[in-house]
Design a protein around this motif. Structure first.
Motif, PDB file in Angstrom:
ATOM      1  N   TYR A  98       0.834  -1.196   0.000  1.00 15.40           N
ATOM      2  CA  TYR A  98       0.000   0.000   0.000  1.00 15.40           C
ATOM      3  C   TYR A  98       0.872   1.250   0.000  1.00 15.40           C
ATOM      4  N   TYR A  99       0.758   2.035  -1.057  1.00 16.00           N
ATOM      5  CA  TYR A  99       1.346   3.378  -1.093  1.00 16.00           C
ATOM      6  C   TYR A  99       0.182   4.362  -1.152  1.00 16.00           C
ATOM      7  N   TRP A 100       0.256   5.376  -0.293  1.00 16.11           N
ATOM      8  CA  TRP A 100      -0.859   6.308  -0.185  1.00 16.11           C
ATOM      9  C   TRP A 100      -1.155   7.014  -1.500  1.00 16.11           C
ATOM     10  N   GLY A 101      -0.122   7.460  -2.246  1.00 23.49           N
ATOM     11  CA  GLY A 101      -0.363   8.204  -3.477  1.00 23.49           C
ATOM     12  C   GLY A 101       0.845   8.256  -4.372  1.00 23.49           C
ATOM     13  N   GLY A 102       0.693   8.934  -5.488  1.00 17.11           N
ATOM     14  CA  GLY A 102       1.755   9.087  -6.454  1.00 17.11           C
ATOM     15  C   GLY A 102       1.174   9.332  -7.835  1.00 17.11           C
ATOM     16  N   PRO A 103       2.047   9.631  -8.804  1.00 17.72           N
ATOM     17  CA  PRO A 103       3.497   9.770  -8.679  1.00 17.72           C
ATOM     18  C   PRO A 103       3.872  11.069  -7.954  1.00 17.72           C
ATOM     19  N   PRO A 104       5.138  11.279  -7.637  1.00 19.71           N
ATOM     20  CA  PRO A 104       5.548  12.462  -6.889  1.00 19.71           C
ATOM     21  C   PRO A 104       5.135  13.785  -7.537  1.00 19.71           C
ATOM     22  N   ALA A 105       5.120  13.845  -8.864  1.00 14.71           N
ATOM     23  CA  ALA A 105       4.821  15.105  -9.554  1.00 14.71           C
ATOM     24  C   ALA A 105       3.340  15.458  -9.557  1.00 14.71           C
ATOM     25  N   SER A 106       2.488  14.541  -9.124  1.00 16.13           N
ATOM     26  CA  SER A 106       1.054  14.803  -9.165  1.00 16.13           C
ATOM     27  C   SER A 106       0.683  15.939  -8.214  1.00 16.13           C
ATOM     28  N   PRO A 107      -0.111  16.917  -8.671  1.00 13.38           N
ATOM     29  CA  PRO A 107      -0.545  18.004  -7.777  1.00 13.38           C
ATOM     30  C   PRO A 107      -1.465  17.523  -6.666  1.00 13.38           C
ATOM     31  N   LYS A 108      -2.051  16.337  -6.836  1.00  7.68           N
ATOM     32  CA  LYS A 108      -2.921  15.788  -5.799  1.00  7.68           C
ATOM     33  C   LYS A 108      -2.123  15.225  -4.623  1.00  7.68           C
ATOM     34  N   VAL A 109      -0.829  15.053  -4.829  1.00  8.70           N
ATOM     35  CA  VAL A 109       0.027  14.526  -3.769  1.00  8.70           C
ATOM     36  C   VAL A 109       0.513  15.700  -2.933  1.00  8.70           C
ATOM     37  N   ASN A 110      -0.236  16.019  -1.882  1.00  8.85           N
ATOM     38  CA  ASN A 110       0.096  17.158  -1.035  1.00  8.85           C
ATOM     39  C   ASN A 110      -0.204  16.828   0.417  1.00  8.85           C
ATOM     40  N   ILE A 111       0.300  17.665   1.311  1.00  3.90           N
ATOM     41  CA  ILE A 111       0.183  17.400   2.749  1.00  3.90           C
ATOM     42  C   ILE A 111      -1.272  17.400   3.208  1.00  3.90           C
ATOM     43  N   GLU A 112      -2.058  18.308   2.702  1.00  2.00           N
ATOM     44  CA  GLU A 112      -3.454  18.377   3.130  1.00  2.00           C
ATOM     45  C   GLU A 112      -4.171  17.061   2.881  1.00  2.00           C
ATOM     46  N   ARG A 113      -4.014  16.494   1.691  1.00  2.00           N
ATOM     47  CA  ARG A 113      -4.674  15.224   1.363  1.00  2.00           C
ATOM     48  C   ARG A 113      -4.037  14.057   2.121  1.00  2.00           C
ATOM     49  N   LEU A 114      -2.727  14.109   2.334  1.00  3.06           N
ATOM     50  CA  LEU A 114      -2.050  13.035   3.056  1.00  3.06           C
ATOM     51  C   LEU A 114      -2.656  12.827   4.438  1.00  3.06           C
ATOM     52  N   LEU A 115      -3.038  13.913   5.097  1.00  2.00           N
ATOM     53  CA  LEU A 115      -3.512  13.825   6.469  1.00  2.00           C
ATOM     54  C   LEU A 115      -5.013  13.640   6.595  1.00  2.00           C
ATOM     55  N   GLN A 116      -5.701  13.498   5.470  1.00  2.88           N
ATOM     56  CA  GLN A 116      -7.129  13.202   5.487  1.00  2.88           C
ATOM     57  C   GLN A 116      -7.353  11.690   5.483  1.00  2.88           C
ATOM     58  N   PRO A 117      -8.507  11.204   5.949  1.00  5.67           N
ATOM     59  CA  PRO A 117      -8.787   9.761   5.916  1.00  5.67           C
ATOM     60  C   PRO A 117      -8.729   9.222   4.487  1.00  5.67           C
ATOM     61  N   SER A 118      -8.255   7.983   4.350  1.00  5.55           N
ATOM     62  CA  SER A 118      -8.183   7.337   3.040  1.00  5.55           C
ATOM     63  C   SER A 118      -9.092   6.114   3.034  1.00  5.55           C
ATOM     64  N   PRO A 119     -10.241   6.178   2.343  1.00  8.69           N
ATOM     65  CA  PRO A 119     -11.161   5.030   2.304  1.00  8.69           C
ATOM     66  C   PRO A 119     -10.520   3.772   1.736  1.00  8.69           C
ATOM     67  N   ALA A 120      -9.470   3.926   0.911  1.00 10.03           N
ATOM     68  CA  ALA A 120      -8.825   2.763   0.294  1.00 10.03           C
ATOM     69  C   ALA A 120      -8.246   1.814   1.325  1.00 10.03           C
ATOM     70  N   VAL A 121      -7.814   2.333   2.462  1.00 12.09           N
ATOM     71  CA  VAL A 121      -7.208   1.487   3.493  1.00 12.09           C
ATOM     72  C   VAL A 121      -8.208   0.457   4.000  1.00 12.09           C
ATOM     73  N   ALA A 122      -9.409   0.897   4.360  1.00 17.13           N
ATOM     74  CA  ALA A 122     -10.424  -0.017   4.864  1.00 17.13           C
ATOM     75  C   ALA A 122     -10.923  -0.968   3.773  1.00 17.13           C
ATOM     76  N   LYS A 123     -11.003  -0.477   2.523  1.00 17.17           N
ATOM     77  CA  LYS A 123     -11.463  -1.333   1.424  1.00 17.17           C
ATOM     78  C   LYS A 123     -10.486  -2.473   1.182  1.00 17.17           C
ATOM     79  N   LYS A 124      -9.191  -2.173   1.182  1.00 19.39           N
ATOM     80  CA  LYS A 124      -8.182  -3.210   0.980  1.00 19.39           C
ATOM     81  C   LYS A 124      -8.182  -4.180   2.149  1.00 19.39           C
TER      82      LYS A 124
END
Length: 512
Positions: free
Chosen positions: A259-285
Motif C-alpha cells: 500500500y502506497y498512499w499516493g503518487g506519482p511524486p509530480a502529481s498536484p494531488k500529492v500534497n500534505i493536506e490530502r495526506l492527512l485526510q482519511p483514506s477510504p482505500a485502506v479499509a477497502k483493501k
C-alpha cells in the motif's frame, strides 16, 4: 521534558511550500469545538502482535554484505529505537533480479526475458547475494531482536536457482526466518516480466505452486507468504476461492499486499493536506484481505508501503507530516486486524534501481545535490546519503530516524496490546484516536491531532501523558518524541479532565 529525538537537520524549502502549509486548512486559529473521548462499551476487538512493527528493504540491499551486519551498530540502534521486536522484510522490485552466488567461482546467469518499463528495474539489472551476506544478516537480526521475511525470485525463478538459496537462508537464519516470499508485486508482472495477454491469478498459481512445493520439499518446514500484490488486493480473495480445491499446496502462513498512499511524486494531488485526510482505500483493501485470510485460516499483512511511490516526494515524505501519517496509518491497520506492517526504505542506490534508475522526486528539487534522504520516505536514513558524501563513494556508518520512523516509534507502544472500542468526537478538528489495553491491564489512548491550525480541546477520562509526537511545522523535517510535555494543557473537569492538544501534535495517554 526529556527529548528522545536524535540530532536533526533542517531542510530548506521553497517559499511556496511554506505558504502552502499555512493555507492547508483555512480555519480560524481560535476556533473552539467541543470534543469528547471515552472508552466504548463493546468487547475488545483485536490483539496486536508484539512484533507488529516492521521495515521493508529491497533485496538488492544484500548486495553489500556490510549493510545488514552485526558490525553496523548505528543501524542496529535505530532498528531497536523504532521497536525492540519487529520484522525485517527483504523483497521489493529488485527481488526478481538477484542471483545466489554460492561460491566465488559461481557464474552469473544470462537473462533475456523482460522489457524495460518506466518504474521497474530494467531487464539488464542483476546483482549477487552471497553466503557472507546471509551470515551477516543473521548476526544483524540477533543484535536487533527482529525476525525476517525473505524474498526469493519468481520473475526469473527456477528450482535450480531458488532451492540452494532457500536452503542456505533457512539453515542460517533458523527461527529468525518467519517465511519466504516468492515473487514481489506479482499483479504487475504483466508490465515487464510476463505476457500481459495470459498473466493473471490462474497463471500465477500455475507457476507459483510448483516452485513453492519444490522449495518446501528441499527445505522441510518452509513457510510462505503470498501473493504480495502491489495494489490489486482482489487477487487475495480470488486465490482463497481456489485454495481449498487444490490437491497439493504449499504451507502458506500469511496473505500479503502492499500500500502506497499516493503518487506519482509530480502529481498536484500529492500534497500534505490530502495526506492527512482519511483514506477510504485502506479499509477497502483490509476488507478484501480479511475475507481471503478468513477463508484460508491465516493472518494478513501489509508487507511494503509508504507515503508516495517511486521513492517519495520532497516536502511531503521527508517532513513532519509524514510522521503523523505513519503513526495514524499503523494504528488504523492495528485496529483493522493486520498482523503486521512493513514500511519501505533503504539506501538510495537500491531504491533508485528498484524504480527504474532514478528517484522521481529529485526532479522536483531545485538542487538535487542538496542534503536529502534517499529515498525521501525512508524511515531510517544514512547520513552519508543525506549529505551526498561518504568514504570513497561508500555510505558512512551513521544512521538516524526520519519523520516516518518517528511515527512508527510512536505507534510501536501499541505492540502486544488488545485494541479497545473508543467513542471519539473531534468536532471540526482533523483528529483520530485509538485505545488499547496493555498486558499489565492499563489502558493507552493515542490521540492524533493532524489539523494544520486548530488545537483539539477534549473532555477525556483522567490520564497521564506518556509521550508526545511533535514538530515545528507540518512541512519541516524537525520531529520529536518527548516524555510529557508542557505544551499539553490539562485541567480537572466533572467528567474527568479537559486536555488541549496543539495543532499537528499527537499524544499518548495512559488512563488512571
Amino acid at each position: 521534558m526529556t527529548t528522545l529525538s536524535y540530532p536533526r537537520r533542517r531542510f530548506l524549502h521553497d517559499a511556496s511550500l511554506a505558504l502552502a502549509a499555512v493555507a492547508l486548512r483555512p480555519t480560524s486559529l481560535f476556533a473552539q469545538t467541543p470534543s469528547t473521548l471515552k472508552l466504548g462499551t463493546g468487547a475488545p476487538t483485536v490483539t496486536v502482535p508484539q512484533d507488529f512493527i516492521g521495515l521493508s528493504y529491497e533485496a538488492m540491499q544484500l548486495e553489500d554484505p556490510s549493510f545488514f551486519s552485526p558490525k553496523n551498530s548505528s543501524l542496529i540502534a535505530q532498528f531497536k529505537a523504532i521497536s525492540p521486536r519487529g520484522v525485517l522484510r527483504l523483497g521489493g522490485n529488485t527481488s526478481e533480479f538477484g542471483w545466489w552466488k554460492a561460491t566465488d567461482s559461481s557464474q552469473a546467469p544470462v537473462r533475456t526475458r523482460g522489457k524495460a518499463d518506466n518504474g521497474e528495474p530494467p531487464p539488464s539489472t542483476i546483482f549477487s547475494i552471497t553466503p557472507d551476506a546471509i551470515r551477516n544478516l543473521d548476526g544483524f537480526l540477533k543484535a536487533t531482536g527482529w525476525t525476517c521475511i525473505y524474498g526469493l525470485n519468481l520473475g526469473f525463478g527456477t528450482t535450480k536457482a531458488d532451492i540452494p538459496e532457500a536452503q542456505f537462508v533457512a539453515q542460517t537464519l533458523g527461527s529468525r526466518l518467519q517465511y519466504f516470499q516468492l515473487g514481489n508485486e506479482v499483479d504487475l508482472f504483466n508490465r515487464h516480466l510476463r505476457d500481459p495477454k495470459t498473466w493473471g491469478v490462474d497463471q500465477y498459481l500455475k507457476e507459483w505452486i510448483p516452485l513453492a512445493l519444490a522449495i518446501q520439499k528441499a527445505v522441510p518446514g518452509a513457510k510462505f507468504g503470498m501473493p504480495d500484490v502491489a495494489s490489486d488486493v482482489s487477487w487475495l480473495p480470488k486465490i482463497a476461492d481456489q485454495w481449498s480445491s487444490l490437491a497439493d499446496k504449499p504451507n502458506v502462513t500469511t496473505l500479503s499486499h502492499h500500500y502506497y498512499w499516493g503518487g506519482p511524486p509530480a502529481s498536484p494531488k500529492v500534497n500534505i493536506e490530502r495526506l492527512l485526510q482519511p483514506s477510504p482505500a485502506v479499509a477497502k483493501k483490509a476488507a478484501l484481505a480479511r475475507e481471503a485470510a478468513t477463508k484460508m485460516g491465516v493472518p494478513f499483512r501489509m508487507t511494503e508501503g509508504n507515503t508516495v511511490y517511486q521513492g517519495g516526494k520532497p516536502g511531503l515524505s521527508d517532513v513532519y507530516a509524514a510522521a503523523l501519517w505513519g503513526a495514524d496509518y499503523l494504528f488504523e491497520l492495528m485496529s483493522l486486524g493486520y498482523c503486521g506492517v512493513n514500511l519501505h526504505g533503504g539506501s538510495g542506490h537500491a531504491q533508485a534501481v528498484s524504480v527504474g534508475g532514478s528517484l522521481r522526486g529529485e526532479q522536483l528539487m531545485k538542487d538535487p545535490s542538496a542534503p536529502h534522504p534517499k529515498p525521501f520516505y525512508t524511515p531510517i536514513a544514512n547520513e552519508g546519503t543525506l549529505a551526498g558524501s561518504g568514504v570513497n563513494g561508500k555510505l558512512n556508518n551513521k544512521y538516524l530516524l526520519e519523520p516516518v520512523g518517528y511515527g512508527m516509534k510512536f505507534a510501536a507502544r501499541f505492540s502486544g496490546t488488545t485494541m479497545l472500542p473508543l467513542d471519539f468526537n473531534p468536532g471540526t478538528v482533523n483528529a483520530t484516536a485509538y485505545a488499547a489495553r496493555q498486558k499489565n491491564g492499563k489502558v493507552l489512548v493515542a490521540v492524533l491531532n493532524k489539523d494544520a491550525t486548530q488545537d483539539l480541546t477534549l473532555t477525556a477520562p483522567a490520564a497521564e501523558i506518556v509521550e508526545v509526537l511533535s514538530g515545528n511545522a507540518l512541512d519541516q523535517n524537525e520531529t520529536h518524541i518527548s516524555h510529557g510535555s508542557k505544551s499539553i494543557r490539562t485541567s480537572k473537569a466533572s467528567s474527568g479532565e479537559t486536555i488541549t492538544i496543539p495543532a499537528h501534535t499527537a499524544v499518548m495517554l495512559q488512563l488512571r
